[in-house]
Design a protein around this motif. Structure first.
Motif, PDB file in Angstrom:
ATOM      1  N   LEU A  26     -60.828  13.198 -17.348  1.00 48.86           N
ATOM      2  CA  LEU A  26     -61.050  13.818 -16.048  1.00 48.86           C
ATOM      3  C   LEU A  26     -61.399  12.778 -14.994  1.00 48.86           C
ATOM      4  O   LEU A  26     -60.892  12.828 -13.862  1.00 48.86           O
ATOM      5  N   THR A  27     -62.229  11.808 -15.339  1.00 46.09           N
ATOM      6  CA  THR A  27     -62.613  10.757 -14.398  1.00 46.09           C
ATOM      7  C   THR A  27     -61.411   9.915 -13.987  1.00 46.09           C
ATOM      8  O   THR A  27     -61.212   9.627 -12.805  1.00 46.09           O
ATOM      9  N   VAL A  28     -60.604   9.518 -14.958  1.00 43.16           N
ATOM     10  CA  VAL A  28     -59.424   8.704 -14.651  1.00 43.16           C
ATOM     11  C   VAL A  28     -58.447   9.496 -13.792  1.00 43.16           C
ATOM     12  O   VAL A  28     -57.865   8.972 -12.835  1.00 43.16           O
ATOM     13  N   TYR A  29     -58.303  10.778 -14.088  1.00 43.06           N
ATOM     14  CA  TYR A  29     -57.389  11.601 -13.294  1.00 43.06           C
ATOM     15  C   TYR A  29     -57.886  11.748 -11.859  1.00 43.06           C
ATOM     16  O   TYR A  29     -57.123  11.582 -10.904  1.00 43.06           O
ATOM     17  N   LEU A  30     -59.184  12.075 -11.705  1.00 42.90           N
ATOM     18  CA  LEU A  30     -59.712  12.300 -10.366  1.00 42.90           C
ATOM     19  C   LEU A  30     -59.768  11.017  -9.535  1.00 42.90           C
ATOM     20  O   LEU A  30     -59.536  11.045  -8.331  1.00 42.90           O
ATOM     21  N   THR A  31     -60.076   9.883 -10.169  1.00 38.42           N
ATOM     22  CA  THR A  31     -60.113   8.635  -9.414  1.00 38.42           C
ATOM     23  C   THR A  31     -58.717   8.107  -9.126  1.00 38.42           C
ATOM     24  O   THR A  31     -58.534   7.358  -8.162  1.00 38.42           O
ATOM     25  N   GLY A  32     -57.753   8.464  -9.923  1.00 36.77           N
ATOM     26  CA  GLY A  32     -56.392   7.974  -9.718  1.00 36.77           C
ATOM     27  C   GLY A  32     -55.512   8.917  -8.946  1.00 36.77           C
ATOM     28  O   GLY A  32     -54.319   8.674  -8.786  1.00 36.77           O
ATOM     29  N   LYS A  33     -56.082  10.008  -8.470  1.00 37.19           N
ATOM     30  CA  LYS A  33     -55.296  11.012  -7.763  1.00 37.19           C
ATOM     31  C   LYS A  33     -54.654  10.457  -6.494  1.00 37.19           C
ATOM     32  O   LYS A  33     -53.528  10.793  -6.160  1.00 37.19           O
ATOM     33  N   ASN A  34     -55.372   9.597  -5.785  1.00 42.48           N
ATOM     34  CA  ASN A  34     -54.872   9.062  -4.522  1.00 42.48           C
ATOM     35  C   ASN A  34     -54.137   7.736  -4.689  1.00 42.48           C
ATOM     36  O   ASN A  34     -53.672   7.170  -3.710  1.00 42.48           O
ATOM     37  N   TYR A  35     -54.085   7.220  -5.915  1.00 46.87           N
ATOM     38  CA  TYR A  35     -53.413   5.949  -6.173  1.00 46.87           C
ATOM     39  C   TYR A  35     -52.206   6.197  -7.061  1.00 46.87           C
ATOM     40  O   TYR A  35     -52.153   7.150  -7.819  1.00 46.87           O
ATOM     41  N   ASN A  36     -51.253   5.310  -6.956  1.00 51.66           N
ATOM     42  CA  ASN A  36     -50.075   5.403  -7.803  1.00 51.66           C
ATOM     43  C   ASN A  36     -50.216   4.446  -8.984  1.00 51.66           C
ATOM     44  O   ASN A  36     -49.603   3.394  -9.019  1.00 51.66           O
ATOM     45  N   ARG A  37     -51.047   4.812  -9.938  1.00 51.44           N
ATOM     46  CA  ARG A  37     -51.245   3.966 -11.111  1.00 51.44           C
ATOM     47  C   ARG A  37     -50.276   4.381 -12.205  1.00 51.44           C
ATOM     48  O   ARG A  37     -49.918   5.549 -12.332  1.00 51.44           O
ATOM     49  N   THR A  38     -49.905   3.409 -13.012  1.00 55.20           N
ATOM     50  CA  THR A  38     -49.016   3.701 -14.129  1.00 55.20           C
ATOM     51  C   THR A  38     -49.822   4.310 -15.278  1.00 55.20           C
ATOM     52  O   THR A  38     -51.053   4.287 -15.285  1.00 55.20           O
ATOM     53  N   VAL A  39     -49.107   4.834 -16.248  1.00 54.53           N
ATOM     54  CA  VAL A  39     -49.756   5.440 -17.411  1.00 54.53           C
ATOM     55  C   VAL A  39     -50.528   4.385 -18.193  1.00 54.53           C
ATOM     56  O   VAL A  39     -51.650   4.637 -18.646  1.00 54.53           O
ATOM     57  N   THR A  40     -49.954   3.202 -18.321  1.00 53.73           N
ATOM     58  CA  THR A  40     -50.644   2.157 -19.080  1.00 53.73           C
ATOM     59  C   THR A  40     -51.911   1.685 -18.374  1.00 53.73           C
ATOM     60  O   THR A  40     -52.907   1.420 -19.028  1.00 53.73           O
ATOM     61  N   SER A  41     -51.884   1.608 -17.046  1.00 56.41           N
ATOM     62  CA  SER A  41     -53.123   1.222 -16.354  1.00 56.41           C
ATOM     63  C   SER A  41     -54.182   2.310 -16.500  1.00 56.41           C
ATOM     64  O   SER A  41     -55.373   2.009 -16.644  1.00 56.41           O
ATOM     65  N   ASN A  42     -53.772   3.574 -16.511  1.00 58.13           N
ATOM     66  CA  ASN A  42     -54.726   4.656 -16.782  1.00 58.13           C
ATOM     67  C   ASN A  42     -55.273   4.564 -18.197  1.00 58.13           C
ATOM     68  O   ASN A  42     -56.454   4.828 -18.433  1.00 58.13           O
ATOM     69  N   LEU A  43     -54.429   4.188 -19.146  1.00 61.78           N
ATOM     70  CA  LEU A  43     -54.901   4.012 -20.523  1.00 61.78           C
ATOM     71  C   LEU A  43     -55.887   2.858 -20.622  1.00 61.78           C
ATOM     72  O   LEU A  43     -56.901   2.951 -21.334  1.00 61.78           O
ATOM     73  N   TYR A  44     -55.604   1.768 -19.914  1.00 65.58           N
ATOM     74  CA  TYR A  44     -56.543   0.636 -19.913  1.00 65.58           C
ATOM     75  C   TYR A  44     -57.905   1.044 -19.340  1.00 65.58           C
ATOM     76  O   TYR A  44     -58.945   0.696 -19.887  1.00 65.58           O
ATOM     77  N   ILE A  45     -57.883   1.797 -18.251  1.00 67.56           N
ATOM     78  CA  ILE A  45     -59.140   2.251 -17.652  1.00 67.56           C
ATOM     79  C   ILE A  45     -59.876   3.188 -18.603  1.00 67.56           C
ATOM     80  O   ILE A  45     -61.088   3.059 -18.818  1.00 67.56           O
ATOM     81  N   SER A  46     -59.148   4.134 -19.213  1.00 70.19           N
ATOM     82  CA  SER A  46     -59.770   5.077 -20.153  1.00 70.19           C
ATOM     83  C   SER A  46     -60.364   4.348 -21.348  1.00 70.19           C
ATOM     84  O   SER A  46     -61.494   4.638 -21.761  1.00 70.19           O
ATOM     85  N   LEU A  47     -59.617   3.414 -21.899  1.00 71.04           N
ATOM     86  CA  LEU A  47     -60.118   2.672 -23.060  1.00 71.04           C
ATOM     87  C   LEU A  47     -61.314   1.808 -22.692  1.00 71.04           C
ATOM     88  O   LEU A  47     -62.233   1.633 -23.497  1.00 71.04           O
ATOM     89  N   SER A  48     -61.316   1.274 -21.474  1.00 75.83           N
ATOM     90  CA  SER A  48     -62.462   0.481 -21.038  1.00 75.83           C
ATOM     91  C   SER A  48     -63.720   1.345 -20.916  1.00 75.83           C
ATOM     92  O   SER A  48     -64.804   0.937 -21.337  1.00 75.83           O
ATOM     93  N   ILE A  49     -63.560   2.547 -20.373  1.00 75.39           N
ATOM     94  CA  ILE A  49     -64.704   3.459 -20.251  1.00 75.39           C
ATOM     95  C   ILE A  49     -65.214   3.861 -21.623  1.00 75.39           C
ATOM     96  O   ILE A  49     -66.424   3.812 -21.898  1.00 75.39           O
ATOM     97  N   ILE A  50     -64.301   4.242 -22.513  1.00 76.19           N
ATOM     98  CA  ILE A  50     -64.706   4.651 -23.866  1.00 76.19           C
ATOM     99  C   ILE A  50     -65.328   3.479 -24.618  1.00 76.19           C
ATOM    100  O   ILE A  50     -66.331   3.634 -25.319  1.00 76.19           O
ATOM    101  N   GLY A  51     -64.755   2.282 -24.478  1.00 75.26           N
ATOM    102  CA  GLY A  51     -65.327   1.099 -25.131  1.00 75.26           C
ATOM    103  C   GLY A  51     -66.723   0.773 -24.622  1.00 75.26           C
ATOM    104  O   GLY A  51     -67.608   0.400 -25.400  1.00 75.26           O
ATOM    105  N   THR A  52     -66.938   0.931 -23.311  1.00 74.85           N
ATOM    106  CA  THR A  52     -68.264   0.678 -22.743  1.00 74.85           C
ATOM    107  C   THR A  52     -69.289   1.678 -23.270  1.00 74.85           C
ATOM    108  O   THR A  52     -70.404   1.299 -23.659  1.00 74.85           O
ATOM    109  N   ILE A  53     -68.905   2.953 -23.297  1.00 74.75           N
ATOM    110  CA  ILE A  53     -69.812   3.980 -23.824  1.00 74.75           C
ATOM    111  C   ILE A  53     -70.094   3.723 -25.299  1.00 74.75           C
ATOM    112  O   ILE A  53     -71.238   3.837 -25.755  1.00 74.75           O
ATOM    113  N   LEU A  54     -69.064   3.342 -26.057  1.00 80.74           N
ATOM    114  CA  LEU A  54     -69.246   3.037 -27.478  1.00 80.74           C
ATOM    115  C   LEU A  54     -70.178   1.842 -27.668  1.00 80.74           C
ATOM    116  O   LEU A  54     -71.046   1.854 -28.544  1.00 80.74           O
TER     117      LEU A  54
END
Length: 191
Positions: A26-54
């Motif tokens: 949800l965070t990646v979707y809402l923050t990327g709504k106004n930007y044209n990010r690729t799927v892989t950049s969204n995956l990198y951001i998601s994995l970074s968030i999950i890795g930080t929380i872990l």
């Protein structure tokens, strides 16, 4: 007086993991709504968030001396069958040639209704297969994360109260557990 060992249950960890993944998406979707990010950049951001929380979760668990217990049900009595090879779902269909008269129109309408029902049933079967695949994927993720976290938090007796050692163990295991996912995303981007 001896301090009682703190334990977390596997179901709680799994539910929290699903919650964290949902919030991350949800965070990646809402923050990327106004930007044209690729799927892989969204995956990198998601994995970074999950890795930080872990990382923070493992650091806290190692520092406090938390251990995990498995309270999931056992699935040892589940029997599997290979339904596709044992069933003859798709028989050889005959070639039907019909005329353009009233009989041909009625037969084509009946065939149309029959094919509609067949496609509807096929979509239901595909949905069941998809849901079963999601269940298997979640079970695999549970096993990987739970077994991994159980192994990592088994070191908590060594790291309890030592923040530096907790940070080192946590950083090493976070890099170990997330780097292969980053590698898969990177390789999929290249190819």
């Amino acid at each position: 007086m001896k301090i009682k060992q703190a334990y977390l249950k596997g179901k709680s960890i799994f539910i929290i993991s699903l919650f964290v993944i949902g919030i991350t998406i949800l965070t990646v979707y809402l923050t990327g709504k106004n930007y044209n990010r690729t799927v892989t950049s969204n995956l990198y951001i998601s994995l970074s968030i999950i890795g930080t929380i872990l990382f923070f979760f493992m650091t806290y668990g190692l520092y406090k001396g938390i251990r995990l217990t498995n309270n999931f049900p056992k699935f040892k009595n589940v029997k599997t069958k290979n339904w596709i090879t044992q069933s003859n779902i798709l028989p050889n269909l005959p070639d039907i040639s019909i005329g353009d008269e009233i009989g041909g129109i009625i037969i084509s309408i009946l065939l149309w209704i029959g094919m509609t029902i067949f496609i509807f049933v096929l979509l239901i079967v595909l949905e069941i297969i998809f849901l079963f695949s999601v269940f298997i994927l979640l079970a695999m993720l549970y096993w990987i994360f739970f077994r991994g976290l159980k192994f990592i938090l088994s070191k908590s007796s060594k790291t309890k109260g030592d923040l530096t050692l907790s940070l080192i163990y946590s950083l090493f295991y976070t890099l170990l557990s997330t780097s292969w996912i980053f590698l898969i995303v990177y390789l999929s981007e290249i190819f």
